[in-house]
Design an enzyme around this catalytic site. Structure first.
Site, PDB file in Angstrom:
ATOM      1  N   CYS A  91       0.842  -1.187   0.000  1.00 36.60           N
ATOM      2  CA  CYS A  91       0.000   0.000   0.000  1.00 36.60           C
ATOM      3  C   CYS A  91       0.883   1.245   0.000  1.00 36.60           C
ATOM      4  CB  CYS A  91      -0.977   0.001   1.165  1.00 36.60           C
ATOM      5  SG  CYS A  91      -0.248  -0.478   2.711  1.00 36.60           S
ATOM      6  N   GLY A  92       1.918   1.205  -0.816  1.00 36.01           N
ATOM      7  CA  GLY A  92       2.754   2.380  -0.985  1.00 36.01           C
ATOM      8  C   GLY A  92       3.439   2.769   0.307  1.00 36.01           C
TER       9      GLY A  92
END
Lengths: 295, 135
Positions: A91-92
């Site tokens: 998720c980055g």
């Protein structure tokens, strides 16, 4: 130079990765919508709680015997830092950002001689913090079994925190989470839980609460004593909701980028593939022609 | 003069109820009270018990069980902040009896006062719910 077969294999593998990231992006998008709805649905309660607290807190704050949840224990020796992160990766920079905000805070507390206790919600943050602050982490709350966050998920965490507070195990508690601003922007936020900051009485709230003289049953202090522990649970719940929305937003952006990257990669690989194919054909032709000329 | 009372029941998860009603009976900490339109401003904590909502005069009451919360009457109406509401007919009494006996054991086994008081709070709402069902 990679052979044609190798290139072809790479293209196929990048293509299937792209399919996965694309699917993850779409899943994140629909989860994000749900998370945002949940965050929105929680707003009325939090707003009302805030306006009641603002009205009552200001009145009770200076009176003796006010709840320690409001005015603190009088010391600031032991700090509880609650770091809420996600259960899943990909998720980055979501988890890294929260930890990046929490780390200097913790370091500063340690440097000024305070005792720090860390409570992790979500195992990703735990994994990041374990290396530096492993000795300070008192517990890890695993919410990976939770599909849809509900208040009953936040409640046990809150009651545990409150029980610790009553036993005098810490003086100040703060919560780190990512506040959702937009799909692209999530702000890592540090929120103090205990002692509870009294919300400022804003214009609108003043009308609603200050304008009328209330009868209090049983009395202000008792209502506040009932309300403050609940407020802790509500704040944690809100933090977790914001976090859930932020996580999905962050994942959506990250997966969108990954999908686009994969697309670029497929393009450039295809060009190399075609060039190599042509080069091979040309080479074969030259071989044939020069072979024929030699005769 | 408004002849209906604006009622809102809000839980942390969502707005549970938003309606104009005639009368609401609220289980306040110091005893039940009835909220009618134009009630004086009042703020009260709620003990575990049943809220009775009368949509109109003489209508059948809608009964909701609250685990506790806060009621606030202002000129805008009655707002109830509640963590959880339970519809009385959805409760499985055998299951509840089991939970009550479990919680009683928790109270017995509690290691310190803090755990005990937490278990006692749980027990309080469960027994209140059981009483309501039996009644």
């Amino acid at each position: 130079m990679a052979s044609l077969k190798d290139l072809k294999n790479r293209i196929t593998s990048v293509k299937s990765t792209q399919k996965i990231t694309k699917a993850m992006q779409m899943v994140a998008a629909s989860k994000l919508r749900r998370a945002q709805e949940a965050a929105e649905a929680a707003r009325p309660y939090a707003e009302r709680m805030e306006s009641v607290l603002a009205g009552l807190g200001a009145a009770v704050k200076d009176s003796p015997g006010a709840s320690p949840l409001l005015i603190g224990t009088g010391k600031e020796d032991v700090h509880l830092v609650i770091v809420a992160t996600s259960e899943r990766g990909l998720c980055g920079g979501f988890n890294a950002n929260i930890v990046k905000a929490a780390r200097p805070h913790i370091e500063q507390l340690i440097a000024s001689g305070k005792t720090v206790k860390i409570l992790c919600i979500g195992k990703k943050g735990y994994a990041l913090l374990r290396r530096d602050f492993g000795d300070f982490i008192i517990d890890l709350k695993d919410l990976s079994a939770v599909k849809r966050l509900s208040f009953s998920d936040a409640q046990p965490i809150a009651s545990e925190v409150l029980a610790m507070f009553e036993r005098g195990e810490f003086d100040v508690a703060s919560l780190f989470y990512a506040k959702f601003q937009s799909v692209l922007v999530q702000v890592a936020t540090n929120q103090q839980l205990i002692p509870a900051p009294i919300p400022e009485v804003s214009e609108g709230m003043g009308d609603e609460l200050g304008g009328a003289i209330y009868d209090y049953e049983p009395d202000e202090a008792a209502i506040l004593a009932d309300l403050l522990p609940r407020n802790v649970a509500v704040q944690i719940y809100r933090g977790l909701l914001e976090n859930a929305a932020s996580e999905q937003g962050s994942r959506m952006t990250a997966m969108d980028n990954a999908t686009r990257n994969a697309g670029d990669m497929i393009d450039s690989l295809s060009i190399t593939y075609n060039r190599t194919r042509q080069a091979n054909i040309t080479k074969e032709l030259i071989e044939i022609i020069s072979g024929a000329e030699a005769l | 003069m408004a002849d209906t009372l604006h009622l809102e029941i809000v839980s942390p998860e969502r707005l549970l109820k938003d309606a104009e009603v005639a009368m609401v009976i609220v289980p306040g900490m110091d005893g039940d009270f009835t909220a009618l339109p134009q009630h004086a401003p009042l703020m009260s904590t709620i003990r575990p018990g049943v809220v009775e909502i009368f949509a109109s005069e003489g209508a059948e009451a809608e009964r909701l069980f609250l685990k506790g919360g806060l009621a606030q009457i202002s000129s805008a109406g009655l707002t109830i902040l509640a963590e959880e509401t339970i519809a009385l007919d959805s409760v499985d009494s055998d299951d509840l009896a089991q939970k009550i006996s479990d919680t009683r054991e928790d109270v017995q086994d509690a290691k310190d006062d803090i755990e005990r008081s937490a278990a006692e709070t749980e027990l309080a709402w469960m027994t209140a719910l059981a009483d309501e069902i039996a009644a």
